[in-house]
Design a protein around this motif. Structure first.
Motif, PDB file in Angstrom:
ATOM      1  N   GLN A 115       1.275   4.584  10.050  1.00  0.00           N
ATOM      2  CA  GLN A 115       0.882   5.893   9.548  1.00  0.00           C
ATOM      3  C   GLN A 115       1.965   6.923   9.828  1.00  0.00           C
ATOM      4  N   HIS A 116       1.996   7.922   8.934  1.00  0.00           N
ATOM      5  CA  HIS A 116       2.894   9.056   9.096  1.00  0.00           C
ATOM      6  C   HIS A 116       2.130  10.325   8.766  1.00  0.00           C
ATOM      7  N   GLN A 117       1.944  11.151   9.788  1.00  0.00           N
ATOM      8  CA  GLN A 117       1.176  12.387   9.659  1.00  0.00           C
ATOM      9  C   GLN A 117      -0.240  12.115   9.137  1.00  0.00           C
ATOM     10  N   GLY A 118      -0.836  11.041   9.657  1.00  0.00           N
ATOM     11  CA  GLY A 118      -2.208  10.706   9.315  1.00  0.00           C
ATOM     12  C   GLY A 118      -2.378   9.986   7.999  1.00  0.00           C
ATOM     13  N   VAL A 119      -1.303   9.625   7.314  1.00  0.00           N
ATOM     14  CA  VAL A 119      -1.369   8.942   6.018  1.00  0.00           C
ATOM     15  C   VAL A 119      -0.790   7.543   6.173  1.00  0.00           C
ATOM     16  N   ARG A 120      -1.443   6.553   5.607  1.00  0.00           N
ATOM     17  CA  ARG A 120      -0.957   5.177   5.668  1.00  0.00           C
ATOM     18  C   ARG A 120       0.314   5.028   4.826  1.00  0.00           C
ATOM     19  N   VAL A 121       1.346   4.486   5.464  1.00  0.00           N
ATOM     20  CA  VAL A 121       2.615   4.286   4.768  1.00  0.00           C
ATOM     21  C   VAL A 121       3.101   2.837   4.863  1.00  0.00           C
ATOM     22  N   GLY A 122       2.354   1.962   5.547  1.00  0.00           N
ATOM     23  CA  GLY A 122       2.788   0.576   5.670  1.00  0.00           C
ATOM     24  C   GLY A 122       1.816  -0.248   6.469  1.00  0.00           C
ATOM     25  N   CYS A 123       2.212  -1.539   6.658  1.00  0.00           N
ATOM     26  CA  CYS A 123       1.384  -2.497   7.395  1.00  0.00           C
ATOM     27  C   CYS A 123       2.281  -3.303   8.307  1.00  0.00           C
TER      28      CYS A 123
END
Length: 363
Positions: free
Chosen positions: A85-93
């Motif tokens: 996560q980046h700033q509360g948003v999913r960006v990867g796994c």
């Protein structure tokens, strides 16, 4: 000629109606949702873990869900267990090592629901083509004969035979880097200038026999050799030189000083442990100097005691002579005794002090 009358003006509400209709009936809050689909990029780091990331610049606040499966093992899709996560948003796994299977078709799908519409994208890949090895470590330079340098290193990647390497170097007088491909973990530079310093870097990649990846590792920590260098070998040599030339003499002097102090403070113990050998010559100085070697005076014996040990009488000397029998010239001893004959010459005259003077005489 009568002037033409002006055209009647449109009512103000005529222009507001289309604008309101456009705002009410136009596209939703994400006008490009149907055409904006992020791409997925996966990297397998040193065969220890893998990260799959995505990015949507037009809709950066959308949370996507990721599902994956292996075609030849199981067609059941599994959702990602650990999102990045980046700033509360999913960006990867993030995938752990036990979730990874190489040489099996790997499928991944991400989707999200935005404004009642579904955004979805999928991709299939081979994990052996996604490996990015870790940077080489323990770079070491050896100065060989004939002005030749030998550079060696080690790789943290578990399968060293699957790696190919690249070495880049330049001297302090060069303006550009020289990069060469190397098979194995040894690189030789045939000719060097001792007036220069050389900087070396190494990186690694999976070779064509183990995968088709294009991911190179990061460049290693540099190693420097030559004039004004601060390489590991030079630092180590300076370290041992400093120990031999500075620390060892200082430590020896300090130890000697401590021993001297201990000996001064422990004089009594030293005398007990190492007693002095007595010198008897001083005890006889009085005998030879004062008494001139007279032992009796030196010992203090009284004179009357000394005189008492002297003899107070005299004994006369008695001489004894044997004479032959009357009218016989034969000796008094038997011939069987084999005694030597008497010496020729007249018989000795009897001494006047002899007690046998009146006992023997001529008739």
């Amino acid at each position: 000629m009568r002037p033409r009358s002006a055209a009647p003006m449109a009512a103000p509400g005529t222009f507001l109606v289309p604008v309101l209709l456009l705002l009410l009936c136009g596209p939703g809050p994400y006008p490009a949702a149907a055409d904006s689909q992020p791409g997925v990029e996966c990297v397998l780091f040193n065969e220890e873990y893998m990260n799959c990331t995505w990015e949507n610049k037009e809709m950066p606040t959308v949370n996507y869900s990721l599902f994956y499966w292996y075609k030849n093992t199981s067609d059941k899709a599994v959702e990602c267990k650990q999102y990045l996560q980046h700033q509360g948003v999913r960006v990867g796994c993030h995938f752990k090592k036990n979730e990874l299977i190489q040489f099996q078709p790997f499928h991944v799908l991400i989707n999200a629901s935005v404004g009642g519409k579904t955004l979805e994208t999928s991709k299939h890949m081979e994990l052996q083509d996604l490996v990015k090895p870790e940077a080489p470590v323990n770079l070491t330079i050896r100065n060989m004969s004939n002005n030749q340098l030998q550079l060696t290193w080690a790789s943290p990647y578990p399968r060293n035979r699957c790696l190919e390497h690249a070495v880049k170097y330049k001297s302090n007088k060069d303006t550009s880097w020289t990069e060469l491909s190397v098979n194995g973990d040894v690189f030789s530079l045939p000719s060097v200038d001792y007036e220069k310093s050389y900087t070396f870097y190494v990186r690694s990649k999976i070779n064509k026999f183990c995968g088709r990846t294009q991911f190179w590792s990061e460049w290693s920590v540099p190693v420097i050799w030559g004039s004004n260098s601060t390489s590991k070998g030079t630092v180590e040599e300076l370290y041992w030189f400093g120990i031999r030339t500075v620390l060892v003499p200082i430590a020896s002097c300090l130890l000697l000083l401590v021993l001297v102090i201990l000996l001064v403070r422990m004089e009594r113990v030293w005398v007990i442990l190492m007693p002095r050998i007595p010198n008897p010559s001083k005890n006889f100085d009085e005998l030879f100097i004062t008494h001139n070697g007279n032992f009796q005076e030196w010992t203090g014996v009284p004179k009357d005691v000394v005189e008492s040990f002297k003899p107070n009488y005299s004994e006369n000397i008695c001489y004894v002579t044997e004479l032959p029998p009357k009218d016989s010239h034969e000796p008094l001893w038997d011939s069987s005794n084999h005694a030597p004959p008497p010496m020729p010459g007249p018989p000795a005259a009897p001494s006047e002090h002899s007690p046998y003077q009146n006992s023997y005489g001529r008739v």
